[in-house]
Design a protein around this motif. Structure first.
Motif: not given
Lengths: 113, 112
Positions: A93, A96-99, B31, B33, B48, B96-98
Motif C-alpha cells: 500500500w 507511490d506504489s502504483w501497483g 499500467n 512495466f 513503469f 489497476s494498482s491492485r
C-alpha cells in the motif's frame, strides 16, 4: 524498504515427493502477495494472488498459503512438468506504489521421474 | 486472455548503439512495466507507466529511458548500450494498482 526472500534457492524432488517453498517478506503494508511460475527462456506466468493472512489458494498440485510474515507454496505429489522457477512478489500500500511488485529471486524446482 | 507482446525474442547489439525494445498489450491496461532479470538478482524494475505519456523511475533507471505515446505501447530505450546491460528484459501490464501482472515472453539482449 520492502524485501522479499525466497528459500531454498533450488530444490530437487523425486516425482511424487511433496515439498514446500518459502517466501518471507517485509513490507510496510501488504496489499497483495503473488506467485508466478517461470519456464526457462519465457516470461513469468501468474499462479495465485493472496491478500490477507489465513488465505489459501489451490490449483492442481499447487497450494499457496499466507501468514503475516511469509507465504508457502506447497507442491503435492509433483510431476516432471512442475519443474520451473517459482517467483514470489509483494505489492504494498502507498500513494507511490502504483501497483509495483517487488520480486524475490525465485526457487528453481527440478522434478525427476 | 490478455496478451503482452515483445517485438524481439533475441537481440545482439554493439556497445554504444541506441537500442529500442518494444512492448504492446491488447487489453487496454492502465499500467505497464519494464523489468530486467539477471541470475541471482531476480527481477528489478527499470521504469513503469500508469498512463499515456506518464512515466516513473523504478529501482534501476540509469542508462535507460522509456516512451508511452499510446496506451497499448511501452518502449524501453537504451541510450548507449553497454555490456552490463546484457540481460533478459521483461515487459508487463496490469489493469489497476491492485493486482498481478501479465508478462510478455521476454527479450534476451546481448551487448557485445
Amino acid at each position: 524498504e520492502d524485501q522479499v526472500t525466497q528459500s531454498p534457492e533450488a530444490l530437487r524432488l523425486q516425482e511424487g515427493e511433496s515439498s514446500s517453498l518459502n517466501c518471507s517478506y517485509t513490507v510496510s503494508g501488504l496489499r497483495g502477495l503473488f506467485w508466478y511460475r517461470q519456464d526457462p527462456g519465457k516470461g513469468p506466468e501468474f499462479l495465485f494472488t493472496l491478500y490477507s493472512a489465513g488465505e489459501e489458494k489451490e490449483k492442481e498440485r499447487l497450494k499457496a498459503t499466507l501468514t503475516k510474515k511469509e507465504s508457502f507454496l506447497h507442491i503435492t505429489a509433483p510431476k516432471p512438468e512442475d519443474s520451473a522457477t517459482y517467483l514470489c512478489a509483494v505489492q504494498a500500500w502507498g500513494s507511490d506504489s502504483w501497483g509495483k511488485l517487488q520480486f524475490g529471486a525465485g526457487t528453481q524446482v527440478v522434478v525427476t521421474p | 486472455d490478455v496478451k503482452v507482446t515483445q517485438s524481439s525474442r533475441y537481440l545482439v547489439k554493439r556497445t554504444g548503439e541506441k537500442v529500442f525494445l518494444e512492448c504492446v498489450q491488447d487489453m487496454d491496461h492502465e499500467n505497464m512495466f519494464w523489468y530486467r532479470q539477471d541470475p541471482g538478482l531476480g527481477l528489478r524494475l527499470i521504469y513503469f507507466s500508469y498512463d499515456v505519456k506518464m512515466k516513473e523511475k523504478g529501482d534501476i533507471p540509469e542508462g535507460y529511458s522509456v516512451s508511452r505515446e499510446k496506451k497499448e505501447r511501452f518502449s524501453l530505450i537504451l541510450e548507449s548500450a553497454s555490456t552490463n546491460q546484457t540481460s533478459m528484459y521483461l515487459c508487463a501490464s496490469s489493469q489497476s494498482s491492485r493486482g498481478g501482472y501479465t508478462f510478455g515472453s521476454g527479450t534476451r539482449l546481448t551487448v557485445v
